[in-house]
Design a protein around this motif. Structure first.
Motif, PDB file in Angstrom:
ATOM      1  N   THR A   1    -138.321 -49.198  50.364  1.00  0.00           N
ATOM      2  CA  THR A   1    -139.277 -49.754  50.032  1.00  0.00           C
ATOM      3  C   THR A   1    -139.478 -50.903  50.689  1.00  0.00           C
ATOM      4  OG1 THR A   1    -137.959 -51.119  48.200  1.00  0.00           O
ATOM      5  CG2 THR A   1    -139.300 -48.840  47.756  1.00  0.00           C
ATOM      6  N   ILE A   2    -140.471 -51.476  51.000  1.00  0.00           N
ATOM      7  CA  ILE A   2    -140.727 -52.803  52.155  1.00  0.00           C
ATOM      8  C   ILE A   2    -140.442 -53.340  51.136  1.00  0.00           C
ATOM      9  CG2 ILE A   2    -142.841 -51.449  53.016  1.00  0.00           C
ATOM     10  CD1 ILE A   2    -144.917 -53.340  51.166  1.00  0.00           C
ATOM     11  N   VAL A   3    -140.323 -53.622  49.992  1.00  0.00           N
ATOM     12  CA  VAL A   3    -139.038 -54.936  48.713  1.00  0.00           C
ATOM     13  C   VAL A   3    -138.339 -55.023  49.197  1.00  0.00           C
ATOM     14  CG1 VAL A   3    -139.075 -55.735  46.721  1.00  0.00           C
ATOM     15  CG2 VAL A   3    -141.978 -54.451  47.362  1.00  0.00           C
ATOM     16  N   GLU A   4    -137.574 -53.888  48.921  1.00  0.00           N
ATOM     17  CA  GLU A   4    -135.643 -53.735  48.869  1.00  0.00           C
ATOM     18  C   GLU A   4    -135.977 -52.581  50.035  1.00  0.00           C
ATOM     19  OE1 GLU A   4    -134.477 -52.494  45.110  1.00  0.00           O
ATOM     20  OE2 GLU A   4    -135.031 -55.126  44.380  1.00  0.00           O
ATOM     21  N   PRO A   5    -135.809 -52.939  51.785  1.00  0.00           N
ATOM     22  CA  PRO A   5    -135.429 -51.741  52.803  1.00  0.00           C
ATOM     23  C   PRO A   5    -134.162 -51.951  52.801  1.00  0.00           C
ATOM     24  CG  PRO A   5    -136.590 -54.152  53.279  1.00  0.00           C
ATOM     25  CD  PRO A   5    -136.059 -54.533  51.497  1.00  0.00           C
ATOM     26  N   ARG A   6    -133.415 -50.671  52.978  1.00  0.00           N
ATOM     27  CA  ARG A   6    -132.833 -50.499  53.135  1.00  0.00           C
ATOM     28  C   ARG A   6    -132.020 -49.974  54.337  1.00  0.00           C
ATOM     29  NH1 ARG A   6    -131.977 -44.473  49.487  1.00  0.00           N
ATOM     30  NH2 ARG A   6    -132.715 -45.910  46.902  1.00  0.00           N
ATOM     31  N   PRO A   7    -131.214 -50.801  55.544  1.00  0.00           N
ATOM     32  CA  PRO A   7    -130.520 -50.084  56.634  1.00  0.00           C
ATOM     33  C   PRO A   7    -131.026 -48.836  57.084  1.00  0.00           C
ATOM     34  CG  PRO A   7    -128.716 -51.326  55.498  1.00  0.00           C
ATOM     35  CD  PRO A   7    -129.566 -50.813  54.595  1.00  0.00           C
TER      36      PRO A   7
END
Length: 426
Positions: free
Chosen positions: A30-36
């Motif tokens: 998600t753009i709120v909690e982006p993952r590597p």
């Protein structure tokens, strides 16, 4: 390290919220909690779409020093390659392909061929029905790919060392609109963007037999600039239809824009795009949308000039004018002429109707091995009150087929017609 070896910085904010969400969704983030983002994750998503060569180029650029990047690195890649200024794209491509800030022609040619192959992978995933309709025989003809790559490189101005420098690369990325459409469609698709119709648009063919191969169909689709015409109808094919001028003329009349494709006995493939319906006329008609082309052994495109308006010609020979079908030039000196008795066709030495004209065939008088006429989109609507010849008691097309089949009675003809699948009635 030269400037072309660094990732260019965007001049404006990167992407819209919708675009960012599309990339994040593709990666299960998600753009709120982006993952590597791992190299393996991108490899898994892209490997069925990109050729190995193109996949390696993109991955080596994205993952220069580590097997992990951030989502905003991928956003920056998409921005620079598609959404940003052309200068950014030129810098990235030079970084991937170049040495000492220039690109060798053979490296560029390989890159273009792999772009075309990757786009066909994308089309196969995105437009299965259209792709399948052209998937006859060797649909990705290797010689056509190389010839198309050479055509895309035709206007490049190389430096004194025979290589392409970055300023020329930037100019070429702007002027080569066909390859630009291919490239942008690939990037849209592999980055999960919803952009609607991919371009160049691949039309659906209503026949599984043609001289044309898929790469060349893409070029012709782009050049005709009729993006809304999603169906190509095979109006006439000399391999399956009788060699009768009456039948050819009836099959192609009032069918809207169309392509005439000729394969001559020497292997050359050429023809013309008719921007208007064919109709019997005592003079020239058509408009500046018409063009002539050669597809094999090399590609040349002769677009309309402003010298004269002698674009299309179809005459039945009643009077002083020659009977036949032609593009450009003058009677007996046409740019391209088809003989009504299916004898040798002709090309002229010069033709002022079309720019950059050169004879399409090696021989002035050529013999064809196949003639195809493809209607682009739906046929013209009949005017209110006009006679529909297909329902008329006198249809010259049907009468000619009867004669050629040698049927003496209506019952004999109907039986023969029902048993034969080779006749196409328009």
């Amino acid at each position: 390290m030269g400037v072309c070896r660094s990732k260019p910085k965007p001049r404006v904010s990167l992407l819209s919220v919708t675009q960012r969400e599309s990339i994040a969704t593709m990666l299960g983030s998600t753009i709120v909690e982006p993952r590597p983002v791992s190299k393996l994750a991108i490899l898994t998503i892209w490997r069925e779409l990109l050729t190995d060569y193109l996949l390696d180029l993109f991955l080596e650029y994205l993952f220069k020093t580590d097997d992990i990047i951030q989502i905003d690195d991928l956003e920056t890649f998409y921005y620079n390659m598609v959404a940003g200024p052309t200068e950014n794209r030129a810098i990235v491509i030079m970084s991937m392909l170049g040495t000492d800030e220039s690109i060798h022609p053979q490296t560029l040619r390989k890159y273009i061929v792999n772009l075309l192959l990757s786009y066909m992978n994308v089309l196969n995933k995105h437009k299965n029905a259209a792709f399948k309709s052209w998937e006859h025989g060797d649909c990705v003809f290797e010689k056509d790919l190389n010839t198309l790559a050479d055509y895309c490189m035709k206007e490049i101005v190389y430096s004194e060392n025979g290589k392409m420098e970055i300023k020329e690369l930037e100019r070429w990325l702007i002027v080569c609109s066909f390859l630009r459409e291919v490239f942008e469609s690939i990037l849209h698709f592999i980055c999960n963007m919803d952009v609607g119709e991919l371009k160049p648009m691949l039309p659906v063919a209503d026949s599984q037999s043609s001289t044309l191969r898929l790469p060349l169909v893409l070029l012709l689709s782009h050049l005709t600039r009729i993006h809304t015409k999603k169906m190509w109808r095979l109006l006439y094919d000399s391999w399956s239809d009788p060699h009768s001028w009456t039948i050819l003329q009836s099959a192609i009349s009032n069918q809207g824009p169309n392509l005439v494709v000729i394969e001559e006995t020497g292997g050359f493939v050429f023809g013309g795009f008719a921007s208007q319906s064919w109709k019997i006329n005592t003079g020239f008609f058509g408009d500046c949308g018409c063009f002539l082309f050669r597809l094999r052994p090399d590609i040349i495109i002769c677009s309309a000039s402003t010298t004269n308006n002698h674009y299309q010609y179809l005459f039945d020979g009643q009077g002083m004018f020659p009977k036949g079908l032609a593009f450009g030039g003058f009677p007996n000196y046409f740019g391209l002429f088809l003989n009504p008795d299916f004898g040798p066709g002709q090309v002229s030495e010069t033709c002022d109707t079309f720019s950059d004209y050169e004879p399409l065939s090696e021989e002035k008088n050529f013999y064809f091995s196949r003639i195809e006429v493809w209607g682009i989109g739906n046929p013209e609507r009949k005017k209110t009150g006009s006679i529909d010849s297909t329902n008329s008691s006198f249809d010259p097309y049907m009468m000619e087929v009867k004669r050629l089949l040698g049927s003496t009675t209506s019952n004999d003809f109907n039986k023969t017609f029902q048993e034969s699948e080779r006749w196409k009635f328009v």
